[in-house]
Design an enzyme around this catalytic site. Structure first.
Site, PDB file in Angstrom:
ATOM      1  CG  ASP A   3      15.331  31.634  34.486  1.00  0.00           C
ATOM      2  OD1 ASP A   3      15.148  30.992  35.547  1.00  0.00           O
ATOM      3  OD2 ASP A   3      15.329  31.102  33.352  1.00  0.00           O
TER       4      ASP A   3
ATOM      5  CE  LYS B 245      16.684  23.700  35.720  1.00  0.00           C
ATOM      6  NZ  LYS B 245      17.410  22.642  35.020  1.00  0.00           N
TER       7      LYS B 245
ATOM      8  CD1 TRP C 268      18.840  27.717  30.577  1.00  0.00           C
ATOM      9  CD2 TRP C 268      16.827  27.231  29.734  1.00  0.00           C
ATOM     10  NE1 TRP C 268      18.723  26.339  30.512  1.00  0.00           N
ATOM     11  CE2 TRP C 268      17.507  26.016  29.999  1.00  0.00           C
ATOM     12  CE3 TRP C 268      15.547  27.170  29.175  1.00  0.00           C
ATOM     13  CZ2 TRP C 268      16.938  24.755  29.753  1.00  0.00           C
ATOM     14  CZ3 TRP C 268      14.972  25.918  28.934  1.00  0.00           C
ATOM     15  CH2 TRP C 268      15.670  24.743  29.212  1.00  0.00           C
TER      16      TRP C 268
END
Lengths: 362, 362
Positions: B173, B197, B104
């Site tokens: 993030d 999530k 990511w």
């Protein structure tokens, strides 16, 4: 009414088919025996693959799409599409034609201008307050595309048919009339529809794009802003808005299997709209704001003799379980949005109420 | 288990608190007496205003945010944020620092590079296959921001605390560990978290942004790509992903009122993760892939002695109602994601199964 629900005339988010809502509710804690909610399953699972593939296939069948088209599920609503179309398709020294039929068209034009793209507004109905759809438009033969807004939620107008563009691809915002009737795809290059009016909840934008247009997409755009990112990965480069795609799949199933397809849907929508417009035309207390040849099947806009009466009308209607009749905040007045999922009995119920209200206040 | 549900160890979309799902289900056909589903009410209604405002307020309370921060609801997931951060904050002749801790982070770096923005990767854990979080990093004092990925879903690593940046704003993030514990906001400029999530369904990205950063946003960006468009309109310039925002509101309510806040949540998460890591450390059949000082509270990644055994393990676990244990397709192996909503009893159930499996196959 069942579950103590109201007749919902909201412009969007809007009414959804009751059987669809009931199916979502029933399976919400355990989707297809997975032991998980649809909101909890992996988008890389067989379960979700089936959902998104069925949504794509039903879209293709309902609209008779051939293999030249991709069906995509994107985020950001129609408002993001306004920016993506010129960004993806319009190169330097190229130009596109836009038709201005109201707020949403204007916003699409503005987003092209922000990017300093070359566009031309070839027709506009601003001269009569966007109350009609322009005809006999001369499009530029060398335009990369023509942009139109198929149905104007705020002004209550709708194109009876897409214009003839001599082969220039038409890009159409169908957010508020997608799947309300069959369409002629002859010159269509791209269709986009924010789901929250006719096919699902807010947060998904269904996009249909013709493959030849994808060759125009510049390679150096941010990944999430390229149509090709979605077309190459079946809309799953990253996690898609799963619940929204699932709801769309169920609405499309209802359209195919319960309603019986888009010809049937058109008959039903024609009938519902005709009841209301005929009622306006039979008196002079309620006045439709769209010109007769341009009236929308989806958003029926009207005025009462005074703003005071309109306020009273909306309040009393709400008290009578007829919700969402207030016009858009930018124009005022009244609006009855009668989308695919609006039950047939909602319109006579509204007209009955309107008659009673007129008797008391006319 | 209740409703015949499984223990869901998916990495995302992932398990949600059962009381939240039950409340959504129960009110799905008639939200708060409106006579409409939450998916059918107008985003301009009092009903939805209450939903989004409560979600904002609960976020602020849970994280002790002061008035310097906006809470926004956006679309496009973390993947769109990768592009928006450099687009909005990084001007010509300015530079930002990035730390690379896996997939990511790499994607965030790539999206800055696509836009030809000047960035510097000041630290990376690629040398040991991203199995750890780098320490003692020298950040550039003139960097506009520092970007980190708080928790690495794929590699199972997590920053124990945000790094010291001498006042340079940190952009984080937190998609996979948002709200798992209290955080120190001292240098935080922006947090973004794809909801799917730890706090809701796919299709909403919660963003927390410090107001001084918004002064950097260029005026000529497309409207939907500017953070200011969201901060100026309470995330309702256009129709927001209403169902997702509603689910987040309920999850945050559960976090505050049922769990009792982020300190309590941390205790619970510490306990769940410790059970698994202690179990790995007590034998050598299951091996954790993250280095001990960098282990994630949320995504516990591990390997078995062979890929064949891993395949068998995942299949038998699934048959025993322990779902989602497959590692990310890019790295293989196994992964138990144990987010906030993972019930406490799920982890002992998994360990019991692991012991039995080891006995039979060890």
């Amino acid at each position: 009414m069942k579950h103590d629900r109201i007749f919902n005339f909201n412009a969007g988010p809007a009414v959804l088919p009751l059987p669809v809502l009931e199916e979502i509710q029933e399976s919400f804690l355990n989707f297809k025996g997975s032991g998980m909610s649809i909101t909890e399953i992996s988008h890389r699972s067989k379960w979700f693959d089936d959902v998104i593939n069925e949504a794509v296939e039903r879209t293709k069948r309902l609209l008779n799409l051939d293999d030249r088209y991709h069906v995509l599920f994107m985020q950001g609503g129609a408002s993001l599409q306004f920016a993506l179309m010129p960004m993806n398709f319009l190169g330097d020294n190229q130009s596109a034609d836009y038709v201005n039929t109201g707020t949403w068209s204007s916003k699409a034009i503005k987003e092209a201008e922000i990017q300093k793209k070359k566009i031309q507004v070839v027709a506009s109905s601003e001269d009569r307050n966007f109350s009609y759809i322009p005809g006999n438009i001369s499009f530029n033969r060398d335009a990369v595309y023509v942009h139109i807004t198929s149905n104007n939620t705020i002004k209550g107008t709708q194109w009876a048919a897409f214009p003839e563009t001599s082969g220039v691809p038409i890009l159409v915002d169908m957010s508020s009339d997608f799947m309300c009737r069959p369409i002629d795809m002859k010159n269509v290059g791209l269709i986009y529809a924010g789901a929250q009016k006719n096919i699902g909840p807010a947060g998904v934008c269904l996009v249909i794009v013709r493959k030849d247009l994808l060759e125009r997409v510049p390679k150096n755009l941010p990944t999430m802003l390229k149509y090709t990112t979605y077309s190459e990965k079946n809309s799953m480069y990253n996690t898609p808005p799963c619940f929204g795609v699932y709801t769309i799949q169920l609405v499309l199933k209802w359209l195919e299997e319960t309603v019986g397809g888009l010809n049937k849907m058109k008959e039903i929508n024609d009938r519902k709209a005709k009841l209301l417009y005929d009622f306006f035309d039979s008196g002079d207390f309620y006045k439709g704001t769209a010109e007769p040849g341009s009236r929308s099947l989806m958003n029926v806009t009207f005025r009462l003799p005074s703003e005071e009466l309109e306020k009273k009308f909306i309040a009393e209607a709400t008290a009578n379980k007829l919700g969402g009749l207030k016009g858009h905040r930018s124009v005022g007045g009244c609006r009855a949005s009668i989308y695919n999922a609006t039950p047939a009995e909602a319109v006579p119920a509204l007209i009955d109420f309107m008659k009673t209200f007129e008797k008391k206040n006319g």
